[in-house]
Scaffold this motif. Sequence first.
Motif, mmCIF file in Angstrom:
data_model
loop_
_atom_site.group_PDB
_atom_site.id
_atom_site.type_symbol
_atom_site.label_atom_id
_atom_site.label_comp_id
_atom_site.label_asym_id
_atom_site.label_seq_id
_atom_site.Cartn_x
_atom_site.Cartn_y
_atom_site.Cartn_z
ATOM 1 N N TYR A 1 0.840 -1.189 0.000
ATOM 2 C CA TYR A 1 0.000 0.000 0.000
ATOM 3 C C TYR A 1 0.879 1.245 0.000
ATOM 4 O O TYR A 1 1.853 1.336 0.736
ATOM 5 N N SER A 2 0.492 2.212 -0.832
ATOM 6 C CA SER A 2 1.235 3.466 -0.887
ATOM 7 C C SER A 2 1.041 4.236 0.419
ATOM 8 O O SER A 2 0.126 3.950 1.198
ATOM 9 N N GLN B 1 -2.173 4.247 2.906
ATOM 10 C CA GLN B 1 -2.032 3.962 4.335
ATOM 11 C C GLN B 1 -2.614 5.086 5.185
ATOM 12 O O GLN B 1 -3.279 4.823 6.189
ATOM 13 N N GLU B 2 -2.377 6.322 4.790
ATOM 14 C CA GLU B 2 -2.879 7.452 5.561
ATOM 15 C C GLU B 2 -4.392 7.583 5.455
ATOM 16 O O GLU B 2 -5.071 7.854 6.444
ATOM 17 N N PHE C 1 -8.424 -5.008 8.372
ATOM 18 C CA PHE C 1 -9.665 -5.710 8.055
ATOM 19 C C PHE C 1 -9.652 -6.216 6.611
ATOM 20 O O PHE C 1 -10.082 -7.340 6.340
ATOM 21 N N VAL C 2 -9.138 -5.415 5.686
ATOM 22 C CA VAL C 2 -9.015 -5.855 4.296
ATOM 23 C C VAL C 2 -8.101 -7.078 4.231
ATOM 24 O O VAL C 2 -8.403 -8.069 3.556
ATOM 25 N N MET D 1 -10.637 4.842 -1.263
ATOM 26 C CA MET D 1 -9.852 6.050 -1.509
ATOM 27 C C MET D 1 -10.742 7.183 -2.013
ATOM 28 O O MET D 1 -10.433 8.351 -1.810
ATOM 29 N N ALA D 2 -11.862 6.843 -2.646
ATOM 30 C CA ALA D 2 -12.794 7.859 -3.142
ATOM 31 C C ALA D 2 -13.801 8.281 -2.080
ATOM 32 O O ALA D 2 -14.603 9.175 -2.322
#
Length: 171
Positions: A88-89, A93-94, A103-104, A126-127
């Motif tokens: 994860y970028s 992460q943030e 959880f994912v 992310m959206a």
Amino acid sequence: MFEVLVYVYENYWQGDACPELQQLGRKLTAVGFEAEEIQAALVWLDGLNLAAQGTQICLPPAEPQGLSHSLATSQDVQAQSLGSLRVYSVTEQEHLGAETLGFVSFLESSGVLPPHMREIVIDRAMAAPGDPVTLDDLKIIVLMVYWSFGQEPDALVLDELCDDTAQRLAH
């Protein structure tokens, strides 16, 4: 926005029964949701529809020697191998936070969230608003991704996604 998504999931639980976005917007207005929430949900649902349509799995006939299956998209891409790792970028992460990423990972390691669906979950998370995205919001996103594929998670997964874990008593 998430209240609208829950309403859509509960009332159009078969994704193909859901009206087109413009008509859905009118129905949501008639139910009493605020215009801003409706617009955010419709934009989010449009992105979900595009992601689900762009991700189709094509399983070829059984191959000898256990070769991996291919992913049918605009390019010829190999499916994720068993030994691969999703990195994860920093931005992911943030925005997602440790709890939601955990959880994912749990869903994926349990075998109930295949890699192509995981990527849509991450994209839609992310959206989503919120920094970080809450675990309850992520669970709604996972349900909506299943919904977009016309699938219902099995009973144990559905229980995990819908149950209020704050009231659980540890043994």
